[in-house]
Design a protein around this motif. Structure first.
Motif, PDB file in Angstrom:
ATOM      1  N   TYR A  52       0.747  -1.258  -0.086  1.00  0.00           N
ATOM      2  CA  TYR A  52       0.069  -0.038   0.008  1.00  0.00           C
ATOM      3  C   TYR A  52       0.652   1.216   0.031  1.00  0.00           C
ATOM      4  O   TYR A  52       2.046   1.135  -0.187  1.00  0.00           O
ATOM      5  CB  TYR A  52      -0.922   0.019   1.140  1.00  0.00           C
ATOM      6  N   GLY A  53       0.143   2.384  -0.165  1.00  0.00           N
ATOM      7  CA  GLY A  53       0.960   3.935  -0.210  1.00  0.00           C
ATOM      8  C   GLY A  53       1.781   3.748   1.214  1.00  0.00           C
ATOM      9  O   GLY A  53       1.326   3.630   2.224  1.00  0.00           O
ATOM     10  N   GLY A  54       2.913   4.443   1.054  1.00  0.00           N
ATOM     11  CA  GLY A  54       3.853   4.642   2.276  1.00  0.00           C
ATOM     12  C   GLY A  54       3.224   5.744   3.217  1.00  0.00           C
ATOM     13  O   GLY A  54       3.407   5.348   4.266  1.00  0.00           O
ATOM     14  N   ALA A  55       2.542   6.480   2.726  1.00  0.00           N
ATOM     15  CA  ALA A  55       1.921   7.698   3.671  1.00  0.00           C
ATOM     16  C   ALA A  55       1.041   7.137   4.700  1.00  0.00           C
ATOM     17  O   ALA A  55       1.019   7.009   5.750  1.00  0.00           O
ATOM     18  CB  ALA A  55       1.517   8.868   3.047  1.00  0.00           C
ATOM     19  N   ILE A  56       0.028   6.123   3.969  1.00  0.00           N
ATOM     20  CA  ILE A  56      -0.790   5.433   4.761  1.00  0.00           C
ATOM     21  C   ILE A  56      -0.236   4.518   5.649  1.00  0.00           C
ATOM     22  O   ILE A  56      -0.804   4.391   6.851  1.00  0.00           O
ATOM     23  CB  ILE A  56      -1.845   4.833   4.137  1.00  0.00           C
ATOM     24  N   VAL A  57       0.617   3.694   5.206  1.00  0.00           N
ATOM     25  CA  VAL A  57       1.440   2.779   6.114  1.00  0.00           C
ATOM     26  C   VAL A  57       2.142   3.242   7.197  1.00  0.00           C
ATOM     27  O   VAL A  57       1.909   2.783   8.287  1.00  0.00           O
ATOM     28  CB  VAL A  57       2.341   1.943   5.120  1.00  0.00           C
ATOM     29  N   THR A  58       2.785   4.437   7.006  1.00  0.00           N
ATOM     30  CA  THR A  58       3.340   5.231   7.890  1.00  0.00           C
ATOM     31  C   THR A  58       2.458   5.546   8.971  1.00  0.00           C
ATOM     32  O   THR A  58       2.704   5.479  10.147  1.00  0.00           O
ATOM     33  CB  THR A  58       4.261   6.372   7.390  1.00  0.00           C
ATOM     34  N   PHE A  59       1.299   6.194   8.760  1.00  0.00           N
ATOM     35  CA  PHE A  59       0.200   6.560   9.674  1.00  0.00           C
ATOM     36  C   PHE A  59      -0.097   5.190  10.517  1.00  0.00           C
ATOM     37  O   PHE A  59      -0.146   5.217  11.889  1.00  0.00           O
ATOM     38  CB  PHE A  59      -0.971   6.885   9.126  1.00  0.00           C
ATOM     39  N   GLU A  60      -0.305   4.178   9.894  1.00  0.00           N
ATOM     40  CA  GLU A  60      -1.118   2.827  10.368  1.00  0.00           C
ATOM     41  C   GLU A  60       0.151   2.434  11.446  1.00  0.00           C
ATOM     42  O   GLU A  60      -0.240   1.512  12.520  1.00  0.00           O
ATOM     43  CB  GLU A  60      -1.511   1.915   9.467  1.00  0.00           C
ATOM     44  N   ALA A  61       1.471   2.587  10.937  1.00  0.00           N
ATOM     45  CA  ALA A  61       2.355   1.856  11.841  1.00  0.00           C
ATOM     46  C   ALA A  61       2.529   2.754  13.084  1.00  0.00           C
ATOM     47  O   ALA A  61       2.998   2.029  14.066  1.00  0.00           O
ATOM     48  CB  ALA A  61       3.706   1.883  11.095  1.00  0.00           C
ATOM     49  N   ASN A  62       2.224   3.809  13.133  1.00  0.00           N
ATOM     50  CA  ASN A  62       2.221   4.577  14.283  1.00  0.00           C
ATOM     51  C   ASN A  62       0.908   4.602  14.873  1.00  0.00           C
ATOM     52  O   ASN A  62       0.870   5.334  15.819  1.00  0.00           O
ATOM     53  CB  ASN A  62       2.519   6.037  14.080  1.00  0.00           C
ATOM     54  N   THR A  63       0.206   3.572  14.700  1.00  0.00           N
ATOM     55  CA  THR A  63      -1.153   3.672  15.509  1.00  0.00           C
ATOM     56  C   THR A  63      -1.053   2.208  16.328  1.00  0.00           C
ATOM     57  O   THR A  63      -0.727   1.165  15.924  1.00  0.00           O
ATOM     58  CB  THR A  63      -2.570   3.382  14.531  1.00  0.00           C
ATOM     59  N   LYS A  64      -1.697   2.335  17.483  1.00  0.00           N
ATOM     60  CA  LYS A  64      -1.332   1.200  18.269  1.00  0.00           C
ATOM     61  C   LYS A  64      -2.288  -0.244  17.619  1.00  0.00           C
ATOM     62  O   LYS A  64      -3.304   0.004  16.923  1.00  0.00           O
ATOM     63  CB  LYS A  64      -2.191   1.149  19.653  1.00  0.00           C
ATOM     64  N   PRO A  65      -1.872  -1.441  17.798  1.00  0.00           N
ATOM     65  CA  PRO A  65      -0.858  -1.906  18.876  1.00  0.00           C
ATOM     66  C   PRO A  65       0.757  -1.721  18.373  1.00  0.00           C
ATOM     67  O   PRO A  65       1.411  -2.097  18.918  1.00  0.00           O
ATOM     68  CB  PRO A  65      -1.091  -3.329  18.987  1.00  0.00           C
ATOM     69  N   CYS A  66       1.025  -0.838  17.438  1.00  0.00           N
ATOM     70  CA  CYS A  66       2.407  -0.562  17.170  1.00  0.00           C
ATOM     71  C   CYS A  66       3.338  -1.644  16.908  1.00  0.00           C
ATOM     72  O   CYS A  66       4.171  -2.014  17.337  1.00  0.00           O
ATOM     73  CB  CYS A  66       2.989  -0.005  18.427  1.00  0.00           C
ATOM     74  N   ASN A  67       2.717  -2.553  15.855  1.00  0.00           N
ATOM     75  CA  ASN A  67       3.338  -3.733  15.543  1.00  0.00           C
ATOM     76  C   ASN A  67       3.532  -3.733  14.083  1.00  0.00           C
ATOM     77  O   ASN A  67       3.566  -5.065  13.546  1.00  0.00           O
ATOM     78  CB  ASN A  67       2.714  -5.009  16.184  1.00  0.00           C
ATOM     79  N   LEU A  68       3.702  -2.945  13.266  1.00  0.00           N
ATOM     80  CA  LEU A  68       3.931  -2.907  11.939  1.00  0.00           C
ATOM     81  C   LEU A  68       5.050  -2.180  11.613  1.00  0.00           C
ATOM     82  O   LEU A  68       5.514  -1.459  12.273  1.00  0.00           O
ATOM     83  CB  LEU A  68       2.700  -2.244  11.210  1.00  0.00           C
ATOM     84  N   GLN A  69       5.720  -2.752  10.501  1.00  0.00           N
ATOM     85  CA  GLN A  69       6.996  -2.279  10.093  1.00  0.00           C
ATOM     86  C   GLN A  69       6.957  -2.219   8.548  1.00  0.00           C
ATOM     87  O   GLN A  69       6.379  -3.056   7.974  1.00  0.00           O
ATOM     88  CB  GLN A  69       8.078  -3.007  10.622  1.00  0.00           C
ATOM     89  N   ILE A  70       7.776  -1.234   7.850  1.00  0.00           N
ATOM     90  CA  ILE A  70       8.140  -1.278   6.505  1.00  0.00           C
ATOM     91  C   ILE A  70       9.236  -2.084   6.261  1.00  0.00           C
ATOM     92  O   ILE A  70      10.135  -1.963   6.865  1.00  0.00           O
ATOM     93  CB  ILE A  70       8.135   0.018   6.180  1.00  0.00           C
ATOM     94  N   ILE A  71       8.970  -2.878   5.083  1.00  0.00           N
ATOM     95  CA  ILE A  71      10.215  -3.741   4.709  1.00  0.00           C
ATOM     96  C   ILE A  71      10.726  -3.458   3.337  1.00  0.00           C
ATOM     97  O   ILE A  71       9.915  -3.162   2.484  1.00  0.00           O
ATOM     98  CB  ILE A  71       9.995  -5.364   4.967  1.00  0.00           C
ATOM     99  N   GLY A  72      12.053  -3.547   2.902  1.00  0.00           N
ATOM    100  CA  GLY A  72      12.415  -3.633   1.744  1.00  0.00           C
ATOM    101  C   GLY A  72      12.498  -1.948   1.348  1.00  0.00           C
ATOM    102  O   GLY A  72      12.259  -1.111   2.122  1.00  0.00           O
ATOM    103  N   GLU A  73      12.554  -1.710   0.135  1.00  0.00           N
ATOM    104  CA  GLU A  73      12.701  -0.441  -0.349  1.00  0.00           C
ATOM    105  C   GLU A  73      11.435  -0.133  -1.123  1.00  0.00           C
ATOM    106  O   GLU A  73      10.393  -0.881  -1.405  1.00  0.00           O
ATOM    107  CB  GLU A  73      13.721  -0.487  -1.365  1.00  0.00           C
ATOM    108  N   GLN A  74      11.174   1.079  -1.330  1.00  0.00           N
ATOM    109  CA  GLN A  74      10.014   1.652  -1.868  1.00  0.00           C
ATOM    110  C   GLN A  74      10.035   1.077  -3.334  1.00  0.00           C
ATOM    111  O   GLN A  74      10.950   1.422  -4.436  1.00  0.00           O
ATOM    112  CB  GLN A  74      10.199   3.247  -1.971  1.00  0.00           C
ATOM    113  N   LEU A  75       9.025   0.811  -3.964  1.00  0.00           N
ATOM    114  CA  LEU A  75       8.912   0.119  -5.187  1.00  0.00           C
ATOM    115  C   LEU A  75       8.409   1.304  -6.333  1.00  0.00           C
ATOM    116  O   LEU A  75       9.090   1.024  -7.488  1.00  0.00           O
ATOM    117  CB  LEU A  75       7.682  -0.962  -4.937  1.00  0.00           C
ATOM    118  N   PHE A  76       7.288   2.107  -6.114  1.00  0.00           N
ATOM    119  CA  PHE A  76       7.196   3.044  -7.135  1.00  0.00           C
ATOM    120  C   PHE A  76       7.041   4.471  -6.188  1.00  0.00           C
ATOM    121  O   PHE A  76       6.825   4.508  -4.870  1.00  0.00           O
ATOM    122  CB  PHE A  76       5.771   3.028  -7.434  1.00  0.00           C
ATOM    123  N   SER A  77       7.251   5.669  -6.942  1.00  0.00           N
ATOM    124  CA  SER A  77       6.992   6.926  -6.497  1.00  0.00           C
ATOM    125  C   SER A  77       5.903   7.493  -6.997  1.00  0.00           C
ATOM    126  O   SER A  77       5.703   7.458  -8.430  1.00  0.00           O
ATOM    127  CB  SER A  77       8.440   7.621  -6.762  1.00  0.00           C
TER     128      SER A  77
END
Length: 799
Positions: free
Chosen positions: A623-648
């Motif tokens: 999914y989009g990096g901005a949405i993932v970043t927000f979701e990763a900062n939301t409890k239960p705080c157990n998400l992480q981004i892996i690998g490199e960005q695929l598309f800009s």
């Protein structure tokens, strides 16, 4: 005038160049121009939000149209009016009959007209005209004019008359060649355009081909030649600007060259300004825009309980895009209402490739004016709708759950593998043996230097020793002189490089502990010891660096850090939301790896379902990096981004094709960007419950669990050393039994007592003096005798 054919051609070229024609109004034909009503047509032009108007009408129609346009506010510095030669040919009709100038709403217009300047044919024609009419022009305004305030009495040929003259000659030359040169028969035209079916002129196509075949004919309007489509090849047009009293040439258009503006004369737009009108609407005051939205935090958050009661309540909506709309509405002054997506989607192509769904369909159907959401920009969507400038730049990323790292009590052994630990231990044992061996074999070691001295010394003792003559120290001593010297208590036994001392020194060097008493005195021993020091220096540096890396670098347990890792395993599944930008990007990706990712995806229905699977299952969510970043900062705080960005890509608002509002919104967004408002909005809405934790993983910080292994080892060493200490006490107690003829328990008892309670020197000295005064025949018990001897021995040892 080119009539309807000119309009059709213009529409064709506009479509090829993606120029939107917002409105196309036809003016009714009438002979009563004084009472013509064009208010409806001009009102439609105003509602189209267009800023550039092209008017292809006779000058008699042009004036009433411009008068109504002025009343409706379509004349001014924000608008541009372009007229064709149909208007300019009879430009006298636009002059004010009272003062002979152009009215203010006409000044600033631009238009194209056939260039008839400086043509030899024209001068010849005017001369013959004057001769044939004896200088009298008569009432022929369609042919001759004297407008423009010119003081010259010479007649001037109008553009329309020149075109008419050349047209007649072109047709005449074509018929002459067809009938007299090629001797072809031409029948009289019998055409009826109102019949059913229409009766066409059969010889018309043949006559047209002869007309197109005319080459290098010089007419009043210049050299005449046509291309295969009937267009002029050598025709020149002047771009003229309406000023107060006349037309001023500001540019010239030629085939194969295009438009070339004059350097000396600039266009003076309406309002006497050189600044060209902008197609952007500066203010939307008085307009109410329909804004399409759909739920996707943190950009759009919809309180569905609130909207169930009143969808028009703007308090039901929040998020980054909602706040951005509020800022834009305040800046460019418009009212708005929110309309939710009919299918809760942003928009993706339908399976049959015919049409779109979601907000894009609503834009194309005219149900909303703007898609005020975080539209992800991609090539497929750009072919269907237009986008504003992006207000956030992001990209496609992969996210999955953070697996709780298991505490390893023996983490300090991880920097080296087992083989390396064995190698270090083997080298240490080898060093112990080498140092002990070199010290015994070298003439300069602890033993060797005494042997060397005894062999070289000239004293009688050494000479007697070399002759194997024993010198007795006492009747009970059977030792030779060399052995006596070797056992001299004044000698420093710590210099003896026996196995024990060698082992301690090697271990101390290994753990960088010092100073250590006793080092080899022989050169060979020191050389091998120096090599050991250098080796320990390198090993210590490697261990420290690798331990630091082990503690700071996060390593995924599933080992997926790239697309290649993902497609080459079968334990972890992956996917994205059906019909979103992420799916579109993967669908049209050209990489073989991404094509494999797309073909094996397990799609989900909503973004909430995607993040839930990523948190709970072995599932990687695209999914989009901005949405993932927000979701990763939301409890239960157990998400992480892996690998490199695929598309800009960027997030932007969506508009229908050729929307009149897009440039206005772009200007407002650019203004907000320059004021750092867009960055401030993202920082505000992207901060979640986990933002304060930062990006440092749990495995990079030490806690008590990380040193459990060291604690275990430490306590084991304490236990072993305690056993050794107990063995030393037992050993010395056994020796005390032999020395003092006492029992083992008494020996252990006094050993333990005098570990903590040591005799003081003065008391022992006083007690010894008292003992000397006693009767030497006094008899002591075994226990008292043993105590006295032990105190004497301990006193000698301490003093």
């Amino acid at each position: 005038s080119y009539g309807i054919n000119g309009l059709i051609t213009f529409q064709k070229y506009s479509n090829e160049r993606k120029i939107k024609i917002s409105a196309n109004e036809m003016v009714p034909l009438t002979k009563d121009l004084a009472n013509i009503d064009v208010s409806k047509q001009v009102a439609n032009l105003k509602n189209s939000e267009a800023r550039i108007f092209i008017m292809n009408v006779h000058s008699g129609y042009a004036k009433p149209i411009l008068e109504v346009a002025k009343e409706m506010g379509l004349i001014g510095g924000e608008y541009a009016w372009v007229v064709t030669d149909a208007t300019i040919n009879d430009v006298d009709n636009l002059l004010n009959s009272t003062n002979g100038i152009f009215d203010d709403y006409i000044q600033g217009m631009v238009g194209f007209m056939s260039s008839i300047c400086c043509n030899g044919k024209k001068e010849e024609f005017l001369k013959r005209w004057a001769e044939d009419t004896d200088g009298v022009t008569g009432d022929v305004p369609w042919a001759m004019d004297s407008w423009g305030g010119s003081s010259s009495t010479e007649p001037r040929l109008q553009s329309r008359a020149s075109l008419t003259y050349d047209s007649v000659w072109v047709i005449a030359k074509a018929l002459h060649k067809l009938m007299y040169d090629d001797h072809l028969q031409v029948n009289q035209p019998d055409v009826d355009f109102w019949s059913t079916p229409v009766r066409h002129y059969n010889e018309g196509k043949m006559i047209l081909d002869y007309m197109l075949d005319i080459k290098d004919y010089e007419g009043l309007t210049g050299m005449i030649e046509f291309d295969n489509n009937g267009g002029p090849v050598k025709k020149t047009y002047d771009l003229v600007n309406f000023r107060v009293r006349n037309l001023v040439k500001v540019g010239e258009w030629k085939p194969n060259i295009g438009l070339k503006m004059n350097d000396s004369e600039k266009i003076l737009w309406n309002g006497q300004t050189l600044k060209p009108p902008s197609s952007a609407i500066k203010s939307l005051k008085g307009r109410t825009l329909r804004l399409g939205i759909t739920h996707e935090p943190p950009f759009i958050q919809i309180d569905f309980n609130c909207t169930a009661k009143d969808k028009t309540n703007k308090a039901c909506y929040s998020g980054l895009c909602i706040e951005l709309v509020e800022k834009l509405a305040h800046q460019i002054e418009f009212e708005y209402e929110f309309i939710e997506s009919e299918d809760k989607k942003f928009g993706s192509p339908l399976k049959d490739g015919k049409g779109w769904n979601g907000l894009i369909k609503m834009l194309l159907d005219g149900k909303i004016d703007i898609g005020a959401v975080n539209f992800a920009m991609n090539k497929a969507r750009e072919q269907a709708i237009d986008f504003s400038m992006p207000f956030i730049n992001t990209g496609l990323v992969m996210t999955t759950k953070i697996k709780e790292s298991k505490s390893d009590p023996f983490f300090w052994t991880k920097p080296f593998d087992v083989d390396l630990w064995y190698a270090i231990l083997a080298f240490a044992v080898l060093m112990v043996l080498l140092i002990w061996l070199y010290d015994h074999m070298s003439p300069f070691g602890y033993y060797g230097r005494r042997m060397h001295a005894a062999l070289r010394c000239a004293c009688k003792s050494c000479e007697s020793f070399r002759c194997n003559k024993e010198q007795r120290i006492s009747d009970d001593d059977n030792s030779c002189l060399f052995e006596t010297r070797l056992c001299d208590p004044s000698e420093n036994k710590e210099e003896l490089m026996n196995v024990g001392n060698s082992l301690w020194m090697v271990a101390a060097c290994l753990f960088s502990i010092g100073p250590v008493e006793g080092v080899p005195r022989n050169m060979s021993g020191r050389l091998i010891l120096a090599m050991w020091w250098f080796m320990i220096l390198i090993v210590t540096a490697m261990y420290t660096a690798n331990l630091a890396a082990f503690l700071t670098v996060t390593r995924m347990e599933n080992g997926i850090n790239s697309i290649s890792d993902l497609i080459n395993q079968d334990k972890v599944k992956w996917g994205t939301v059906n019909g979103t930008n992420a799916e579109i990007l993967l669908q049209f990706a050209k990489s073989p790896e991404l094509e494999t990712v797309y073909s094996k995806m397990q799609r989900v229905g909503t973004i909430e379902e995607g993040f839930q699977r990523a948190r709970e299952d072995n599932y990687i969510f695209f999914y989009g990096g901005a949405i993932v970043t927000f979701e990763a900062n939301t409890k239960p705080c157990n998400l992480q981004i892996i690998g490199e960005q695929l598309f800009s890509f960027g997030y932007a608002f969506g508009f229908p094709p050729h929307s009149p509002y897009i440039e206005t919104f772009n200007a407002a967004l650019l203004n907000l960007s320059e004021q750092n408002e867009l960055d401030a909005l993202w920082k505000k809405w992207s901060k979640g419950d986990c933002a304060a934790k930062g990006k440092t993983s749990k495995s990079s910080s030490l806690n008590l669990a990380n040193i459990y292994g060291l604690c275990y080892t430490f306590f084991v060493v304490i236990a072993v050393s305690g056993i050794i200490l107990l063995g030393e006490i037992v050993y010395e107690s056994i020796m005390d039994v032999k020395r003092f003829k006492t029992t083992f328990l008494n020996a252990v008892k006094y050993r333990l007592i005098y570990i903590w309670k040591r005799p003081e020197y003065q008391n022992c000295k006083y007690k010894a003096m008292q003992d000397n005064k006693r009767n030497s025949q006094q008899v002591f018990s075994d226990e008292e005798l043993w105590t006295m001897l032990y105190l004497k021995k301990m006193l000698k040892r301490f003093l």
